[in-house]
Structures are given as C-alpha cells and as structure tokens.
Design a protein around this motif. Structure first.
Motif, short mmCIF file in Angstrom:
data_model
loop_
_atom_site.label_atom_id
_atom_site.label_comp_id
_atom_site.label_asym_id
_atom_site.label_seq_id
_atom_site.Cartn_x
_atom_site.Cartn_y
_atom_site.Cartn_z
N ASN A 56 0.21 0.29 -5.28
CA ASN A 56 -0.96 -0.25 -4.64
C ASN A 56 -1.09 -1.91 -4.96
N GLN A 104 0.93 -1.21 -0.07
CA GLN A 104 0.09 -0.10 0.12
C GLN A 104 0.81 1.24 0.03
N ILE A 105 0.46 2.33 -0.73
CA ILE A 105 1.13 3.56 -0.94
C ILE A 105 1.08 4.31 0.32
N SER A 106 -0.22 4.09 1.16
CA SER A 106 -0.06 4.69 2.50
C SER A 106 0.64 4.16 3.54
N ASP A 107 1.41 2.95 3.25
CA ASP A 107 2.15 2.22 4.00
C ASP A 107 3.67 2.58 3.77
N GLY A 108 3.88 3.31 2.63
CA GLY A 108 5.20 3.61 2.23
C GLY A 108 5.71 2.93 1.09
N SER A 109 4.88 1.96 0.29
CA SER A 109 5.07 1.41 -0.70
C SER A 109 4.95 2.17 -2.08
N SER A 110 5.57 2.25 -2.99
CA SER A 110 5.45 2.72 -4.28
C SER A 110 4.26 2.53 -5.21
#
Length: 207
Positions: A38, A30-36
C-alpha cells in the motif's frame, strides 16, 4: 511520563488557509488491487494543520526550514492558558513563568474543534520584545496564524522573526493543562522550505 499529542490530524476536507492547497491522501498502489504494497500520494501546503513557519515564509532573505537549529524544536516549554482571549499581549505573560523557558505555547480555544480560519485570536507584535528579553526562541499558538486573516503587513510574523523567535501554528491544546512540559515538534527537512507540518508532542514533567 505521559505523552500528549497536540497535533491536528491531517485528513480529507480539513480546513486550510483560504486559497491554499487542499489536503489529500490518495492511494497510488493498493494491496486490494493486486499490488504487493500500500502506497499513498500526499498533496498539501507546507502550512497545513500544525506547522512551523520558517522566517523565509515572510522574508525572501530569511532562514529556510532546513537551516533552523534543531534545538528550537525540542526542549522545555510552558503552556499558558488564555482561553477566550482575542489578542495576546505582553501583559499576558509573566517573567516569572517564562524564567528559563525557551518555548511558550498559548492555549486559547474553548472547545475541541478549535478556531475557524475566519475567526481566530491574534498576537500583538509588541509581544516579541518581551519574549526575546525572556530568552524565548519559539512561540506556539492553537490557531492558524499569529496575524489576522486579512493582514498584508504581517507585523507579528516580522517582529517575531526579527526577535529570533520561530513560530509554531495550528496546535491542538484542548484539554492540556497549563504548566511545564517537554516539547518535541520537528519539521521535515525540506530544502529551501518556507515551512513544514510537524508532529507536535508534549511530555509531562515536574519542575
């Protein structure tokens, strides 16, 4: 021409065949968790929601989903309104209505929520002969299975398969008027698959 989505949405807590794999869509990145990006993980049965049954589903020697001809899943279809019927019989279809049409879809649900998995119509196994004589190669229904929930013989499945008719189950035909349409309902290309969810769409057409 207008496109009509006749697919059940795949969603959390949706009803599935008793004992079958529940549907889940779980984020793995998830982008919200720092990934680039979803990205999600999907878990479900091959017979979840709106789906195609391959003959292999009920016959160990039957064709698998990846070997069925693609023309089964696209082309002219007729929607027949049998709202409220508990069993679909040969008498419910007219040869004149079916003339030249290879796909027939039966609308039976009286409301938008459709049929429960514990109570739904069934297809008389004798219907397979009439459909074969008319040149039909796909039957679609707006309920979970062409056979009753408790059936072990699965007569309708076997008779339709024997007649060369592919089975499309779990449609959402609420609000769809009877008549002729262009159907598109391609399955995933699952190697040796017994079935597959589809995105089923009708396009209005004049005949």
């Amino acid at each position: 021409m207008k496109l009509i989505d006749i697919t059940q949405p795949l969603r959390k807590n949706m009803e599935v065949w008793p004992g079958d794999t529940p549907f889940s869509l779980r984020p793995s990145m998830q982008i919200s968790d720092g990934s680039s990006v979803n990205v999600a993980e999907v878990t479900m049965s091959t017979h979840t929601g709106t789906h195609i049954d391959a003959p292999f589903h009920v016959n160990q020697e039957g064709e698998t989903i990846d070997t069925l001809p693609l023309d089964y899943f696209t082309g002219e279809a007729v929607v027949i309104d049998l709202t409220g019927k508990n069993i679909i019989t040969p008498e419910d279809v007219s040869s004149a209505v079916l003339k030249g049409v290879k796909k027939v879809l039966f609308k039976t649900a009286a409301n938008e929520t459709g049929h429960s998995y514990s109570a739904f119509p069934q297809v008389a196994s004798e219907l397979a002969v009439k459909l074969k004589e008319a040149g039909v190669h796909l039957i679609g229904v707006d309920f979970p299975s062409v056979d009753p929930l408790e059936s072990k013989e699965l007569r309708a499945h076997h008779e339709l398969n024997k007649a060369g008719i592919v089975i499309l189950e779990g449609l959402n035909l609420f609000g769809v008027k009877p008549g002729y349409y262009e159907l598109t309902a391609f399955p995933l290309r699952l190697s040796h698959g017994d079935g597959s969810p589809v995105r089923a769409v009708l396009k209005e057409m004049k005949r």
